[in-house]
Design a protein around this motif. Structure first.
Motif, mmCIF file in Angstrom:
data_model
loop_
_atom_site.group_PDB
_atom_site.id
_atom_site.type_symbol
_atom_site.label_atom_id
_atom_site.label_comp_id
_atom_site.label_asym_id
_atom_site.label_seq_id
_atom_site.Cartn_x
_atom_site.Cartn_y
_atom_site.Cartn_z
ATOM 1 N N TYR A 53 7.733 -2.640 6.007
ATOM 2 C CA TYR A 53 7.719 -1.539 4.981
ATOM 3 C C TYR A 53 8.937 -1.654 3.945
ATOM 4 N N THR A 54 8.881 -0.718 2.789
ATOM 5 C CA THR A 54 10.131 -0.598 2.133
ATOM 6 C C THR A 54 10.032 0.834 1.464
ATOM 7 N N LYS A 55 11.056 1.121 0.955
ATOM 8 C CA LYS A 55 11.052 2.552 0.241
ATOM 9 C C LYS A 55 11.468 2.239 -1.268
ATOM 10 N N GLN A 107 9.256 6.687 -1.939
ATOM 11 C CA GLN A 107 7.973 6.573 -1.500
ATOM 12 C C GLN A 107 8.105 5.465 -0.307
ATOM 13 N N LEU A 108 7.454 5.749 0.670
ATOM 14 C CA LEU A 108 7.417 4.716 1.723
ATOM 15 C C LEU A 108 6.110 3.556 1.313
ATOM 16 N N LEU A 109 6.483 2.639 1.244
ATOM 17 C CA LEU A 109 5.598 1.408 1.001
ATOM 18 C C LEU A 109 5.250 0.532 1.896
ATOM 19 N N VAL A 110 3.892 0.377 2.412
ATOM 20 C CA VAL A 110 3.781 -0.357 3.370
ATOM 21 C C VAL A 110 3.300 -1.883 2.772
ATOM 22 N N MET A 111 3.825 -3.075 3.474
ATOM 23 C CA MET A 111 3.701 -4.375 2.804
ATOM 24 C C MET A 111 2.795 -5.131 4.147
ATOM 25 N N ALA A 112 1.626 -5.661 3.741
ATOM 26 C CA ALA A 112 1.065 -6.556 4.819
ATOM 27 C C ALA A 112 0.910 -7.713 4.196
ATOM 28 N N VAL A 127 0.833 -1.143 -0.035
ATOM 29 C CA VAL A 127 0.017 -0.113 -0.118
ATOM 30 C C VAL A 127 0.961 1.145 0.042
ATOM 31 N N ASP A 128 0.362 2.376 -0.681
ATOM 32 C CA ASP A 128 1.391 3.675 -0.806
ATOM 33 C C ASP A 128 0.712 4.517 0.346
#
Ligand code: ADP
Length: 395
Positions: free
Chosen positions: A89-91, A95-100, A8-9
Motif C-alpha cells: 500500500y501507499t498513501k 488517501q490510502l492506495l492499495v497495490m496488488a 485500488v482506492d
C-alpha cells in the motif's frame, strides 16, 4: 514488469493498471481504470473479497494474498484462471492506495498438474511393477522349490541306483568267490569219498573189516563236511536276499542242547566228546530253533575242526540279565592275536587254519543269524590254548 500491477482506492475502484495487468485480464488499454476491483473476481468470490478488502484497509500491511489456497481471477471474456497476488500500500494526497502485484500462474499450474498427474501415473506404474515383480518372484520361488525337489529326487534315485549296482557287484563278487571256494572245497571230500569207496571194495574182498570201517567213517565225515558247506551256501544265499524266515517257539534249552549234542557226536574227530553243562535246569527261551541249531552246529564243528583228536568240547548255557548265553569252548589251536580283529569277516580264515578244510563263511553267518534274532556273538581265544565262542540271546 512481468507482473500485472493494479492500484485500488479505498472504495475499491481501480485507479490505474499497468499494461501487463490489462493483458492478463484481457482488457484493452486503460480498460481497467475506474472499474470496480471485484469485476476481476468470479462472481461467487466477490462478496467475501469485499470483506477481505475492508480488513486490509483497516490494518494495511504488505503481505501475500491467499496463502495456502488457490486464488482464482476472472478475465474479461468470462474465463477463470489462477493467480498469485502480493499486496502492498501507499498513501497519496491523504488517501490510502492499495497495490496488488498479480502473476498469471495458469502455465505453472498446468505444469504442476501435469507433473502431479505423471507422478500419480508413475506411482500406479510402480505399484503395477511391484505387483508384477512380486508375482514373478513368487513364480520363480516356486520354480526354484520345484527344481530343488527334482534335484533331490534325482539324487535319491541316483543313490538308489548306485546302491543297487554296488549290491549287485558285491553279490557277483561273492558268487564268483564262493564258486571258486566251493569247487575247491567240494573236490577234496568228493575225491575222499571216491577213493574210500574204491578201497572199501578192495578191503571187502580181503575181508579186512577194520579198514572197511575206517573208510566208511571217512566217507561219512566227508559227506558231513559237504553238507555243512552246502548249508553255509544256502544260508548265505538266503541271508543276502533277506529271505530268512524267523519262526520263534518256546525252547527248553537243556533238552535242545542235548539233541544238538547227539546229532553232532557223530561228526567229531576220533576221541573227541562234547561235555554239556546247562543252568538253570529248566531254562527256556523263545527263539527260532532251526537258526539256533545252525549257529551251534557251526561253532561246535569249528571247535572240533580246530582241535586235535581226543580233545574235549564244552557246551554250556547260563542265564543272566534277561539273556541266555550259550558257550562253545575248545582246547584247540586258538586264534593268533593279529587275526582277532578279522574274525566274523566273510571268507576270513586265520593264518593258523593250515589245511583244515573251511570256507571262512561259518562265523560270518553265525553273527548275522544272531543279529536276526536280536542276539550277539562274542569270543575269547588264546593262541595255542583254545577258544570260547558265546551266543547271547534275549530270553
Ligand atoms: P571256516 O571254519 O569254514 O574256515 P569260519 O567262518 O567258521 O570258517 O571261521 C573262520 C576262521 O576262524 C577259521 O578259518 C579259523 O581260522 C578261525 N576259527 C573259527 N573257529 C575257531 C576255533 N574254534 N578255533 C580256532 N580258530 C577258529
Amino acid at each position: 514488469m512481468s507482473e500485472g500491477i493494479i492500484i485500488v482506492d479505498e472504495r475499491g475502484q481501480i485507479v490505474i493498471a499497468n499494461p501487463v495487468a490489462e493483458q492478463i485480464f484481457g482488457y484493452e488499454k486503460d480498460g481497467l481504470s475506474g472499474v470496480d476491483l471485484e469485476i476481476l473476481l468470479p462472481l461467487r468470490l466477490r462478496a467475501r473479497h469485499m470483506t477481505f478488502r475492508q480488513g486490509f484497509y483497516d490494518h494495511p500491511q504488505p503481505r501475500r494474498m491467499g496463502i495456502g489456497r488457490d486464488l482464482q481471477a476472472l478475465r474479461k471474456d468470462g474465463t477463470e484462471f489462477p493467480v498469485e497476488i502480493s499486496l502492498s500500500y501507499t498513501k497519496a494526497k491523504g488517501q490510502l492506495l492499495v497495490m496488488a502485484f498479480i502473476s498469471d500462474i495458469s502455465l505453472r499450474k498446468k505444469a504442476e498438474e501435469a507433473l502431479k498427474r505423471s507422478e500419480e501415473q508413475l506411482l500406479v506404474y510402480a505399484a503395477e511393477l511391484e505387483k508384477k515383480v512380486e508375482a514373478r518372484t513368487m513364480a520363480l520361488n516356486n520354480t526354484i522349490v520345484k527344481l530343488e525337489d527334482e534335484v533331490r529326487e534325482r539324487k535319491k534315485a541316483e543313490e538308489e541306483v548306485r546302491r543297487a549296482f554296488e549290491k549287485e557287484r558285491e553279490l557277483n563278487e561273492l558268487k564268483s568267490k564262493f564258486v571258486s571256494i566251493a569247487s575247491h572245497e567240494f573236490r577234496t571230500p568228493l575225491s575222499a569219498v571216491l577213493s574210500s569207496a574204491a578201497l572199501i571194495n578192495q578191503y571187502k574182498d580181503k575181508g579186512d573189516v577194520e579198514k572197511v570201517g575206517k573208510h566208511v567213517a571217512r566217507i561219512k565225515s566227508s559227506v558231513v563236511h559237504l553238507t555243512s558247506i552246502l548249508n553255509d551256501l544256502l544260508s548265505l544265499g538266503k541271508l543276502e536276499e533277506g529271505k530268512i524266515e524267523i519262526n520263534k517257539e518256546r525252547i527248553v534249552v537243556k533238552e535242545f542242547l542235548e539233541e544238538v549234542r547227539e546229532e553232532l557226536l557223530e561228526t567229531l574227530k576220533v576221541g573227541q566228546d562234547i561235555e554239556l553243562h546247562c543252568t538253570p535246569e529248566g531254562a527256556e527261551i523263545n527263539s527260532d530253533p532251526r537258526i539256533l541249531r545252525n549257529m551251534l552246529f557251526n561253532l561246535i564243528s569249528n571247535a572240533s575242526k580246530y582241535s586235535a583228536q581226543g580233545k574235549k568240547i564244552f557246551l554250556s548255557c547260563d542265564q543272566q540279565n534277561g539273556k541266555v548265553e550259550f558257550h562253545v569252548r575248545d582246547e584247540g589251536i586258538g586264534i593268533p592275536e593279529e587275526d582277532l580283529k578279522h574274525m566274523f569277516e566273510r571268507f576270513f580264515r586265520a593264518s593258523n587254519a593250515g589245511n583244515v578244510q573251511g570256507t571262512g563263511l561259518g562265523l560270518n553267518i553265525v553273527k548275522r543269524y544272531a543279529e536276526l534274532l536280536n542276539g550277539s556273538v562274542l569270543f575269547t581265544s588264546q593262541y595255542g590254548g583254545g577258544s570260547t565262542f558265546s551266543i547271547s540271546m534275549p530270553l
